[in-house]
Design a protein around this motif. Structure first.
Motif, PDB file in Angstrom:
ATOM      1  N   UNK A  14       0.841  -1.204   0.000  1.00 22.13           N
ATOM      2  CA  UNK A  14       0.000   0.000   0.000  1.00 22.13           C
ATOM      3  C   UNK A  14       0.875   1.252   0.000  1.00 22.13           C
ATOM      4  N   UNK A  15       1.925   1.243   0.798  1.00 18.67           N
ATOM      5  CA  UNK A  15       2.797   2.413   0.876  1.00 18.67           C
ATOM      6  C   UNK A  15       3.586   2.601  -0.420  1.00 18.67           C
ATOM      7  N   UNK A  16       3.999   1.503  -1.045  1.00 14.88           N
ATOM      8  CA  UNK A  16       4.707   1.610  -2.326  1.00 14.88           C
ATOM      9  C   UNK A  16       3.744   2.063  -3.423  1.00 14.88           C
ATOM     10  N   UNK A  17       2.476   1.647  -3.345  1.00 15.89           N
ATOM     11  CA  UNK A  17       1.457   2.151  -4.273  1.00 15.89           C
ATOM     12  C   UNK A  17       1.319   3.667  -4.114  1.00 15.89           C
ATOM     13  N   UNK A  18       1.427   4.141  -2.882  1.00 16.88           N
ATOM     14  CA  UNK A  18       1.369   5.583  -2.622  1.00 16.88           C
ATOM     15  C   UNK A  18       2.505   6.315  -3.313  1.00 16.88           C
ATOM     16  N   UNK A  19       3.694   5.724  -3.303  1.00 14.15           N
ATOM     17  CA  UNK A  19       4.838   6.335  -3.992  1.00 14.15           C
ATOM     18  C   UNK A  19       4.569   6.398  -5.497  1.00 14.15           C
ATOM     19  N   UNK A  20       3.965   5.334  -6.048  1.00 19.20           N
ATOM     20  CA  UNK A  20       3.630   5.316  -7.476  1.00 19.20           C
ATOM     21  C   UNK A  20       2.561   6.364  -7.805  1.00 19.20           C
ATOM     22  N   UNK A  21       1.554   6.479  -6.942  1.00 23.52           N
ATOM     23  CA  UNK A  21       0.493   7.473  -7.151  1.00 23.52           C
ATOM     24  C   UNK A  21       1.082   8.874  -7.153  1.00 23.52           C
ATOM     25  N   UNK A  22       1.985   9.131  -6.220  1.00 25.60           N
ATOM     26  CA  UNK A  22       2.640  10.429  -6.143  1.00 25.60           C
ATOM     27  C   UNK A  22       3.452  10.695  -7.411  1.00 25.60           C
ATOM     28  N   UNK A  23       4.146   9.677  -7.897  1.00 20.25           N
ATOM     29  CA  UNK A  23       4.923   9.824  -9.130  1.00 20.25           C
ATOM     30  C   UNK A  23       4.013  10.158 -10.307  1.00 20.25           C
ATOM     31  N   UNK A  24       2.884   9.464 -10.416  1.00 24.51           N
ATOM     32  CA  UNK A  24       1.956   9.719 -11.519  1.00 24.51           C
ATOM     33  C   UNK A  24       1.391  11.136 -11.440  1.00 24.51           C
ATOM     34  N   UNK A  25       1.141  11.630 -10.220  1.00 25.59           N
ATOM     35  CA  UNK A  25       0.658  13.001 -10.048  1.00 25.59           C
ATOM     36  C   UNK A  25       1.730  13.995 -10.509  1.00 25.59           C
ATOM     37  N   UNK A  26       2.975  13.734 -10.133  1.00 30.12           N
ATOM     38  CA  UNK A  26       4.061  14.623 -10.561  1.00 30.12           C
ATOM     39  C   UNK A  26       4.234  14.580 -12.076  1.00 30.12           C
ATOM     40  N   UNK A  27       4.142  13.380 -12.666  1.00 28.92           N
ATOM     41  CA  UNK A  27       4.252  13.267 -14.113  1.00 28.92           C
ATOM     42  C   UNK A  27       3.120  14.018 -14.806  1.00 28.92           C
ATOM     43  N   UNK A  28       1.920  13.986 -14.229  1.00 27.52           N
ATOM     44  CA  UNK A  28       0.774  14.658 -14.848  1.00 27.52           C
ATOM     45  C   UNK A  28       0.985  16.169 -14.902  1.00 27.52           C
ATOM     46  N   UNK A  29       1.769  16.694 -13.965  1.00 26.39           N
ATOM     47  CA  UNK A  29       1.997  18.145 -13.944  1.00 26.39           C
ATOM     48  C   UNK A  29       3.004  18.574 -15.012  1.00 26.39           C
ATOM     49  N   UNK A  30       3.722  17.616 -15.614  1.00 25.36           N
ATOM     50  CA  UNK A  30       4.674  17.969 -16.673  1.00 25.36           C
ATOM     51  C   UNK A  30       3.925  18.218 -17.974  1.00 25.36           C
ATOM     52  N   UNK A  31       4.232  19.330 -18.599  1.00 21.30           N
ATOM     53  CA  UNK A  31       3.556  19.697 -19.835  1.00 21.30           C
ATOM     54  C   UNK A  31       4.219  18.970 -21.000  1.00 21.30           C
TER      55      UNK A  31
END
Length: 187
Positions: A14-31
């Protein structure tokens, strides 16, 4: 405790999934040259004395592939939203049309694409570090159980489980980075 020890791999997962979710959020902010409402998520506006996400002061739409519009609900907030976008570092020049702010997304040049791939790589490295930290937490739990009487065979088993989980998530981070970099470099 020795024979009853069982590492909570669900919690680590679950905690590693959280790291992946955070990464996907950061990637989404890249134009990437395409319009996306998620690129505005990291931007906050000082609304009524509180830092507020843009999507809570107006409606964010993507009417076409190279345009994002924000229909600001409160006329007094239009200037603050525009200023927040200009200062965000997105490199987008907002255009006002009453309470609607239009954000035309320009084509990315080669140099900017390369910069964005480096930023994506940094985000991925942060995610890898998070996963490795969680691995260390899991290994520490196993070592503590060993001190409490866990057998050597069980210790090896749990260490292998934690390492396998870590390897899977590092591979997920690498795959997500590869996909994002290909998306950024696509002309």
């Amino acid at each position: 405790m020795s024979e009853d020890f069982e590492l909570d791999t669900d919690d680590l997962t679950r905690r590693m999934d959280g790291a992946m979710t955070n990464l996907k959020t950061e990637f989404a902010s890249l134009r990437t040259g395409r319009a996306s409402s998620s690129m505005l998520e990291p931007i906050t506006v000082d609304a009524y004395g509180q830092p507020t996400p843009i999507n809570q002061v107006g409606t964010v739409n993507v009417p076409e592939s190279r345009m994002v519009t924000i229909n600001v609900w409160d006329k007094a907030m239009v200037g603050k939203v525009e200023k927040a976008i200009r200062e965000s570092g997105l490199g987008i020049n907002p255009q006002l049309n009453g309470t609607i702010i239009m954000l035309p997304i320009p084509e990315l040049n080669e140099e900017r694409r390369r910069e964005l791939t480096k930023v994506a790589a940094q985000y991925a490295e942060h995610a890898r570090v998070s996963v490795r930290n969680l691995r260390r937490d899991g290994m520490d739990q196993v070592k503590k159980a060993k001190a409490d009487g866990l057998s050597e065979d069980d210790q090896k088993f749990w260490e292998t489980e934690v390492q396998d989980l870590t390897n899977r998530y590092i591979a997920k981070v690498d795959a997500a980075l590869e996909t994002k970099q290909a998306e950024i470099m696509q002309v």
